[in-house]
Design a protein around this motif. Structure first.
Motif, mmCIF file in Angstrom:
data_model
loop_
_atom_site.group_PDB
_atom_site.id
_atom_site.type_symbol
_atom_site.label_atom_id
_atom_site.label_comp_id
_atom_site.label_asym_id
_atom_site.label_seq_id
_atom_site.Cartn_x
_atom_site.Cartn_y
_atom_site.Cartn_z
ATOM 1 N N UNK A 37 -2.626 -2.559 11.146
ATOM 2 C CA UNK A 37 -1.513 -3.358 10.629
ATOM 3 C C UNK A 37 -0.399 -2.434 10.166
ATOM 4 N N UNK A 38 0.762 -3.018 9.941
ATOM 5 C CA UNK A 38 1.934 -2.216 9.605
ATOM 6 C C UNK A 38 2.403 -2.479 8.180
ATOM 7 N N UNK A 39 3.667 -2.169 7.949
ATOM 8 C CA UNK A 39 4.233 -2.278 6.599
ATOM 9 C C UNK A 39 4.258 -3.733 6.122
ATOM 10 N N UNK A 40 4.027 -3.908 4.826
ATOM 11 C CA UNK A 40 4.100 -5.250 4.234
ATOM 12 C C UNK A 40 2.967 -6.153 4.649
ATOM 13 N N UNK A 41 1.856 -5.610 5.159
ATOM 14 C CA UNK A 41 0.782 -6.461 5.663
ATOM 15 C C UNK A 41 -0.539 -6.364 4.895
ATOM 16 N N UNK A 89 4.541 0.902 0.601
ATOM 17 C CA UNK A 89 5.293 0.015 1.507
ATOM 18 C C UNK A 89 4.396 -0.682 2.538
ATOM 19 N N UNK A 101 2.040 -2.594 1.524
ATOM 20 C CA UNK A 101 1.470 -3.727 0.792
ATOM 21 C C UNK A 101 2.332 -4.971 0.850
#
Ligand SMILES: Cc1ncc(C[n+]2csc(CCOP(=O)(O)OP(=O)(O)O)c2C)c(N)n1
Lengths: 196, 583
Positions: free
Chosen positions: A65-69, A86, A88
């Motif tokens: 998963x990537x940023x904000x996930x 970043x 989270x």
């Protein structure tokens, strides 16, 4: 799409994130979830940052998963918590080990180890702070600090404590028999620390 | 029961289940664990570390001529080394199945570039298969063997780091046992001489047409119609990311057999949707093929071709979805990798670092970290085995330009020496290069996690092997001044460098001390300690670039958890403030 929970483990090579992810994935697989796990191998043995991602749900597609996930972060070192902030979701639950491991830059004085890592996480996220090394040492073995942190996460995160998984038996089945007692105590101590 | 396993473990299981009998590889991230796991089945599958990827590919190809199903595995850049035999094997065809695994590395997690090896499939005119998770890693090995035998072709099995290293659930199957028929000579097929080329090339062209047709009905490719507005063509890990973030009414054409493109299938799919996206990692490989077939689509202009994708990046770049994040007001400091405490490469680098007259032609291995501060000792690195030969080119350039003030040292490790260094060492004596080859022999292939190599005395299957002596090889090549030195003895190391530089006859240096992480030696470590009263805060000990040495409260400080007592820092201290405990 059914709900997928994304967990991020961040730390420094050699801190024992591998065991945490092994216990987590064993628990989720045993409970019948779809599970994917990804770690950044690379040059971690040589003092670099290590992140491991664990995802579970009815059906998980991305192994990454990537940023904000991320829903949950377990940070084994406090500067690594900040580094991955970043990744989270704004409402993520964060477990931070209040522990400092110098990088080659801070050790040699080429850079200052940053102040205020823990406070920055507390101001921005639903954060549980503990000193896992201290707790682990009081139990007689500093090496179970990782399982202390897992205990704290299991106390603080509903995705983990309402999953119907008996984490203590998963731990018992995952670690070598001679370390079973120690790790279960570490898990309980982590849960107690998070409840305070 | 399902097993949670990495793509590499699953490929290993696939090797077993597919009835493959011979597997050869040279290690390289992210491919290394394939054979490390396949060797568990050594009673059924012969497994070996080859000296390099070209050897691995040729061994596997020879095994297929012998009649066995065979496989070779390597990292992306390894296929550059192995490309020569692959292109002609593509003309000759196979007897048993022949599968070539290329583990690509979008995001360059542990590689020197991001090359997309699907381009090799097009270039060599062979089919390309791309699994998207661990289950497919296992299942597609068998499918690759079947395609190889049905279409008489080598098969390129292309994975990416995320597929190799991520874990997902796998259901096992049984091994198919295949007995190769007795060998029959078929020179017409397996001897590549110009007279046979035209016929073979015609067959290859026809084969690719047949494979494009086969792709339309192959179970490796599948269509999921969910709606007519948006369609996505995707392969590999990128399929998973797209599947996660596109709306539920998106239709998918998931390609597992990506080359040759099943044009009819793509055309049909495209005609059923209003807008077509291509989501793939690496180059716009599928996109180019699809556009060349006259089908409109959108791909790389949105997804980008640099780095690794993930669900958030696909959502953001293609769908414009924003994932809110919070910024915390503290700036973390980097953790650059460094040579381990006690690494035997440190002594050499400390000795040559900061010397303006020395040029260090570098190579790929743990010693690549000699390029980082404070050692900063390396001038150039390009590929495995490149140091000796690049150094040679520099020497010849200086000769032609009339510069005489520099001394060139060209460094590589024991595994790299056998990979490709021997040819360079030959070049230097043959063409009289003013270069000192330095072999940093730590008795193992360390960078990729401790694999055996021709000098370690063991094979992948755990058998004792004839340990090739590097000094004997150098002697046979014509090196007359072979200096073998313990790199942790800084005085001896300095003398070795100076003696080699002054040598009138072809000279080389072998630094010899095993990697500190080598478990089978059961090395007993000590600890160094600082006498703070003696320490004059000169910080010279920091110059060795050891992660265990730091400054605390203005004085030198050694981290007991990390120190292994190699004493390199102690030898550097001008006032003897650092000592090994108990000595
Ligand atoms: C063509 C190619 N194959 C494989 C690799 C992966 N790789 C990088 S370093 C290395 C091993 C180097 O071993 P050695 O020369 O013994 O040095 P050490 O790491 O032990 O110091 C390998 C296999 C690569 N970068 N390029």
């Amino acid at each position: 799409m059914s709900k997928v929970t994304s967990i991020l483990l961040s730390g420094v090579g050699g801190q024992g994130a591998v065991l945490i992810s092994k216990i987590l994935t064993n628990g989720f697989v045993g409970a019948g979830y779809d599970v994917k796990q990804s770690e950044n191998h690379g040059m971690s043995q040589r003092g670099g940052c290590v992140t491991t991602q664990v995802r579970f749900g009815d059906k998980v597609y991305g192994p990454l998963f990537g940023k904000g996930q991320a829903d949950i972060m377990i940070a084994l070192e406090r500067m690594e918590a900040v580094r991955c902030a970043d990744m989270l979701k704004p409402d993520a639950v964060v477990i931070v080990n209040d522990y400092r491991q110098d990088s080659s830059l801070t050790a040699s004085g080429l850079a200052e180890y940053p102040e205020g890592c823990v406070e920055a996480m507390q101001e921005n996220f639903n954060t549980v702070v503990l000193n896992a090394e201290e707790i682990a040492t009081s139990l007689g073995n500093i090496r179970c600090a990782n399982v202390v942190l897992l205990g704290a996460a299991c106390a603080a995160c509903k995705e983990l404590n309402q999953s119907g998984i008996d984490w203590e038996s998963v731990i018992a089945a995952t670690v070598p028999p001679k370390h079973k007692e120690l790790n279960i105590q570490a898990f309980r101590a982590g849960m107690a620390a998070a409840a305070q | 029961m399902k097993h949670l396993m990495s793509g590499n473990e699953a490929i290993a299981r696939g090797i077993y289940e597919a009835g493959i009998k011979v597997a050869s590889a040279y290690p390289g991230t992210p491919s290394t664990e394939i054979l490390e796991n396949a060797v568990k089945y050594k009673d059924s599958v012969y497994c070996e570390w080859a000296p390099n990827e070209k050897v691995a590919l040729e061994v596997a190809y020879g095994a297929c001529i012998g009649g066995s199903r065979s496989i070779c595995t390597m990292k992306l850049v390894g296929l550059n080394v192995a490309a020569d035999p692959m292109f002609t094997a593509a003309y000759n065809g196979v007897r048993g199945a022949f599968v070539i695994v290329s583990a690509d590395d979008p995001g360059h997690h542990s590689s020197q570039n991001e090359q997309d090896n699907r381009n090799y499939a097009r270039h060599a005119k062979i089919p390309c298969i791309e699994p998207a998770d661990s289950q497919e890693c296992k299942d597609f090995v068998k499918a690759a063997c079947e395609i190889s035998e049905q279409f008489d072709t080598p098969v390129l099995f292309r994975t990416t780091t995320r597929v190799n290293h991520s874990m997902s659930l796998v259901e096992f199957g049984e091994r198919v046992e295949i007995q190769a028929p007795p060998y029959v000579k078929d020179a017409q097929k397996f001897v590549c001489v110009p007279a046979f080329v035209e016929g073979k090339h015609n067959k290859v062209v026809q084969r690719m047409k047949d494979l494009a047709e086969y792709g339309a009905t192959s179970p490796l490719n599948s269509v999921e119609m969910n709606g007519s507005a948006v369609g996505v063509v995707a392969s590999g890990a990128a399929y998973q990311y797209a599947k996660e973030v596109f709306p539920e009414d998106t239709s998918f054409l998931k390609l597992g057999l990506t080359y040759p493109l099943p044009v009819a299938l793509v055309k049909d799919f495209a005609s059923k949707v209003d807008k077509l996206y291509v989501i793939e990692e690496g180059d716009g490989f599928l996109e180019l093929e699809i556009k060349a077939a006259g089908i409109e689509c959108v791909g790389k202009e949105l997804t980008g071709e640099v780095g690794e994708l993930n669900p958030q990046l696909v959502a953001e770049r293609v769908l414009g979805t924003v994932f809110p994040t919070k910024t915390v007001p503290v700036k973390p400091v980097g953790r650059p990798p460094a040579l381990c405490p006690g690494c035997p490469h440190r002594g050499f680098f400390y000795t040559v670092s900061g010397k303006k007259d020395y040029i260090i032609s570098g190579d790929i291995g743990c010693y690549g970290l000699g390029s980082t501060a404070p050692l900063s000792a390396i001038d150039a690195v390009v590929c495995m085995g490149g140091s000796f030969t690049m150094g040679m080119g520099m020497a010849k350039s200086f000769m032609m330009e009339g510069y005489t003030d520099k001394k060139i040292f060209a460094i590589l490790g024991d595994s790299t020496f056998f990979h490709n260094g021997i040819t360079g060492a030959t070049e230097i004596v043959y063409n009289k290069g003013n270069v000192i080859p330095v072999i940093l022999d730590n008795s193992i292939t360390a960078m990729t996690g401790h694999q055996e190599n021709p000098s370690t005395g063991f094979t992948l299957q755990g058998d004792v092997a004839n340990a090739v002596k590097i000094e004997k090889v150098m002697e046979a090549l014509g090196y007359q001044n072979i200096i073998i030195v313990d790199p942790n003895d800084l005085k001896a190391m300095k003398k070795a460098v100076e003696d080699a530089a002054a040598s009138e006859v072809p000279a080389c240096i072998i630094t010899r001390r095993p990697c500190v992480l080598l478990k089978r030696l059961n090395l007993k470590f000590g600890k160094c300690v600082v006498d703070v009263d003696k320490c004059i805060s000169c910080k010279k000990c920091l110059k060795v670039g050891c992660p265990a040495v730091a400054i605390r409260d203005g004085k030198s400080w050694i981290d007991r958890n990390q120190c292994v007592g190699c004493t390199v820092c102690a030898q550097v201290c001008p006032v003897g403030a650092i000592e090994k405990e108990g000595e």
